[in-house]
Motif scaffolding. Sequence first.
Motif, PDB file in Angstrom:
ATOM      1  N   VAL A 130       0.855  -1.179   0.000  1.00  0.00           N
ATOM      2  CA  VAL A 130       0.000   0.000   0.000  1.00  0.00           C
ATOM      3  C   VAL A 130       0.894   1.233   0.000  1.00  0.00           C
ATOM      4  O   VAL A 130       1.826   1.315   0.797  1.00  0.00           O
ATOM      5  CB  VAL A 130      -0.920   0.048   1.243  1.00  0.00           C
ATOM      6  N   ASN A 131       0.605   2.179  -0.862  1.00  0.00           N
ATOM      7  CA  ASN A 131       1.298   3.465  -0.894  1.00  0.00           C
ATOM      8  C   ASN A 131       0.337   4.537  -0.401  1.00  0.00           C
ATOM      9  O   ASN A 131      -0.771   4.667  -0.943  1.00  0.00           O
ATOM     10  CB  ASN A 131       1.756   3.808  -2.309  1.00  0.00           C
ATOM     11  N   LEU A 132       0.766   5.268   0.608  1.00  0.00           N
ATOM     12  CA  LEU A 132      -0.060   6.312   1.209  1.00  0.00           C
ATOM     13  C   LEU A 132       0.678   7.639   1.124  1.00  0.00           C
ATOM     14  O   LEU A 132       1.873   7.703   1.432  1.00  0.00           O
ATOM     15  CB  LEU A 132      -0.344   5.971   2.681  1.00  0.00           C
ATOM     16  N   ARG A 133      -0.035   8.676   0.690  1.00  0.00           N
ATOM     17  CA  ARG A 133       0.511  10.041   0.677  1.00  0.00           C
ATOM     18  C   ARG A 133      -0.458  10.912   1.462  1.00  0.00           C
ATOM     19  O   ARG A 133      -1.662  10.926   1.177  1.00  0.00           O
ATOM     20  CB  ARG A 133       0.662  10.553  -0.755  1.00  0.00           C
ATOM     21  N   ALA A 134       0.081  11.617   2.474  1.00  0.00           N
ATOM     22  CA  ALA A 134      -0.776  12.425   3.337  1.00  0.00           C
ATOM     23  C   ALA A 134       0.040  13.553   3.960  1.00  0.00           C
ATOM     24  O   ALA A 134       1.268  13.566   3.877  1.00  0.00           O
ATOM     25  CB  ALA A 134      -1.398  11.554   4.421  1.00  0.00           C
ATOM     26  N   GLU A 135      -0.679  14.479   4.582  1.00  0.00           N
ATOM     27  CA  GLU A 135      -0.028  15.547   5.333  1.00  0.00           C
ATOM     28  C   GLU A 135      -0.803  15.793   6.612  1.00  0.00           C
ATOM     29  O   GLU A 135      -2.009  15.538   6.690  1.00  0.00           O
ATOM     30  CB  GLU A 135       0.075  16.827   4.505  1.00  0.00           C
ATOM     31  N   ALA A 136      -0.094  16.282   7.613  1.00  0.00           N
ATOM     32  CA  ALA A 136      -0.691  16.614   8.899  1.00  0.00           C
ATOM     33  C   ALA A 136      -0.831  18.123   8.985  1.00  0.00           C
ATOM     34  O   ALA A 136       0.118  18.859   8.720  1.00  0.00           O
ATOM     35  CB  ALA A 136       0.179  16.087  10.025  1.00  0.00           C
ATOM     36  N   CYS A 137      -2.017  18.576   9.339  1.00  0.00           N
ATOM     37  CA  CYS A 137      -2.303  20.012   9.428  1.00  0.00           C
ATOM     38  C   CYS A 137      -3.015  20.295  10.748  1.00  0.00           C
ATOM     39  O   CYS A 137      -3.691  19.428  11.299  1.00  0.00           O
ATOM     40  CB  CYS A 137      -3.245  20.447   8.303  1.00  0.00           C
ATOM     41  N   GLY A 138      -2.923  21.536  11.192  1.00  0.00           N
ATOM     42  CA  GLY A 138      -3.730  21.965  12.329  1.00  0.00           C
ATOM     43  C   GLY A 138      -5.169  22.147  11.885  1.00  0.00           C
ATOM     44  O   GLY A 138      -5.479  22.142  10.688  1.00  0.00           O
ATOM     45  N   THR A 139      -6.053  22.330  12.831  1.00  0.00           N
ATOM     46  CA  THR A 139      -7.473  22.488  12.516  1.00  0.00           C
ATOM     47  C   THR A 139      -7.940  23.936  12.633  1.00  0.00           C
ATOM     48  O   THR A 139      -9.126  24.205  12.488  1.00  0.00           O
ATOM     49  CB  THR A 139      -8.326  21.593  13.446  1.00  0.00           C
ATOM     50  N   ARG A 180      -4.728  14.896   6.251  1.00  0.00           N
ATOM     51  CA  ARG A 180      -5.295  15.072   4.921  1.00  0.00           C
ATOM     52  C   ARG A 180      -4.618  14.085   3.961  1.00  0.00           C
ATOM     53  O   ARG A 180      -3.448  14.240   3.634  1.00  0.00           O
ATOM     54  CB  ARG A 180      -5.089  16.500   4.452  1.00  0.00           C
ATOM     55  N   VAL A 181      -5.352  13.080   3.521  1.00  0.00           N
ATOM     56  CA  VAL A 181      -4.814  12.052   2.628  1.00  0.00           C
ATOM     57  C   VAL A 181      -4.965  12.536   1.193  1.00  0.00           C
ATOM     58  O   VAL A 181      -6.052  12.916   0.764  1.00  0.00           O
ATOM     59  CB  VAL A 181      -5.546  10.710   2.827  1.00  0.00           C
ATOM     60  N   SER A 182      -3.855  12.507   0.463  1.00  0.00           N
ATOM     61  CA  SER A 182      -3.934  12.897  -0.947  1.00  0.00           C
ATOM     62  C   SER A 182      -4.089  11.682  -1.849  1.00  0.00           C
ATOM     63  O   SER A 182      -4.701  11.779  -2.913  1.00  0.00           O
ATOM     64  CB  SER A 182      -2.724  13.732  -1.362  1.00  0.00           C
ATOM     65  N   SER A 183      -3.548  10.521  -1.430  1.00  0.00           N
ATOM     66  CA  SER A 183      -3.747   9.313  -2.239  1.00  0.00           C
ATOM     67  C   SER A 183      -3.472   8.059  -1.432  1.00  0.00           C
ATOM     68  O   SER A 183      -2.690   8.064  -0.485  1.00  0.00           O
ATOM     69  CB  SER A 183      -2.858   9.327  -3.485  1.00  0.00           C
ATOM     70  N   LEU A 184      -4.152   7.018  -1.810  1.00  0.00           N
ATOM     71  CA  LEU A 184      -3.958   5.675  -1.266  1.00  0.00           C
ATOM     72  C   LEU A 184      -4.058   4.737  -2.454  1.00  0.00           C
ATOM     73  O   LEU A 184      -5.088   4.694  -3.128  1.00  0.00           O
ATOM     74  CB  LEU A 184      -5.028   5.326  -0.229  1.00  0.00           C
ATOM     75  N   ASP A 185      -2.981   4.038  -2.759  1.00  0.00           N
ATOM     76  CA  ASP A 185      -3.054   3.090  -3.862  1.00  0.00           C
ATOM     77  C   ASP A 185      -2.287   1.827  -3.493  1.00  0.00           C
ATOM     78  O   ASP A 185      -1.504   1.810  -2.547  1.00  0.00           O
ATOM     79  CB  ASP A 185      -2.534   3.695  -5.173  1.00  0.00           C
ATOM     80  N   TYR A 186      -2.579   0.801  -4.215  1.00  0.00           N
ATOM     81  CA  TYR A 186      -1.967  -0.490  -3.935  1.00  0.00           C
ATOM     82  C   TYR A 186      -1.466  -1.068  -5.243  1.00  0.00           C
ATOM     83  O   TYR A 186      -2.234  -1.475  -6.091  1.00  0.00           O
ATOM     84  CB  TYR A 186      -2.943  -1.432  -3.231  1.00  0.00           C
ATOM     85  N   PRO A 187      -0.126  -1.062  -5.390  1.00  0.00           N
ATOM     86  CA  PRO A 187       0.443  -1.676  -6.591  1.00  0.00           C
ATOM     87  C   PRO A 187       0.099  -3.169  -6.606  1.00  0.00           C
ATOM     88  O   PRO A 187      -0.363  -3.718  -5.605  1.00  0.00           O
ATOM     89  CB  PRO A 187       1.937  -1.440  -6.452  1.00  0.00           C
ATOM     90  N   LEU A 188       0.320  -3.794  -7.708  1.00  0.00           N
ATOM     91  CA  LEU A 188      -0.005  -5.208  -7.872  1.00  0.00           C
ATOM     92  C   LEU A 188       0.423  -6.005  -6.640  1.00  0.00           C
ATOM     93  O   LEU A 188       1.600  -6.085  -6.310  1.00  0.00           O
ATOM     94  CB  LEU A 188       0.677  -5.768  -9.117  1.00  0.00           C
ATOM     95  N   SER A 189      -0.549  -6.527  -5.914  1.00  0.00           N
ATOM     96  CA  SER A 189      -0.283  -7.268  -4.686  1.00  0.00           C
ATOM     97  C   SER A 189      -1.527  -8.066  -4.324  1.00  0.00           C
ATOM     98  O   SER A 189      -2.554  -7.965  -4.965  1.00  0.00           O
ATOM     99  CB  SER A 189       0.086  -6.310  -3.541  1.00  0.00           C
ATOM    100  N   ASP A 190      -1.419  -8.831  -3.239  1.00  0.00           N
ATOM    101  CA  ASP A 190      -2.569  -9.555  -2.690  1.00  0.00           C
ATOM    102  C   ASP A 190      -3.304  -8.603  -1.762  1.00  0.00           C
ATOM    103  O   ASP A 190      -3.323  -8.780  -0.559  1.00  0.00           O
ATOM    104  CB  ASP A 190      -2.106 -10.780  -1.901  1.00  0.00           C
TER     105      ASP A 190
END
Length: 143
Positions: free
Chosen positions: A18-27, A81-91
Motif C-alpha cells: 500500500v502506498n499512502l501520501r498524506a499531510e498533517a495540518c492543524g485544525t 489530509r490524505v492525498s492518495s492511497l493506492d496499492y500496486p499489484l499485490s494480494d
Amino acid sequence: MIQSFNFRFRGPTGGLAVNLRAEACGTEDGIPPHSMQVHRNIWLGLPASGLHWKDAAWMAFGVSINAPALSELVPGGLLIRVSSLDYPLSDYQSEAAALAMDGWLHKQFAVQRSGADVTYDTAQGRFVFTWGQTTHPFSDASQ
C-alpha cells in the motif's frame, strides 16, 4: 507538506503493498467538508479522488488506534489530509490501509507503537491482522 509511506509485507506467494501520501495540518483553518472525525479533535480528510468505503473505514481505524496519543501530542487538533492511497499489484486486502496509516503516523509523530501488525498463516493460507489492544475493530465494545 505531503509525506509518503509505503507499507510492504511479503507472504510466501506475494504480499501486501500500500502506498499512502498524506499531510498533517492543524485544525485552526477549519475542517474540510469531506472529512471525518475519528476521535475528539482528530480528523481524517479523504482524497478528492475518493476511496472505496472499506479502504476509508480501515484507514480511519488506523488513525483511531493512535488517536488518544495524537490528541495528547497535538491538543489543538489535527487534520490528517490524505492525498492518495493506492496499492500496486499485490494480494491487496483493505485491512492493509490501516497498517499503512499506522506506519505513516509513526513516521510523522513520536507516539507509542499501536501494536498493529500482520502475519501470514501458512496452514490457513491467509493473512492474519492484529490490532494491539483492540480485539474487535468497529465494535463499540472494542476499547
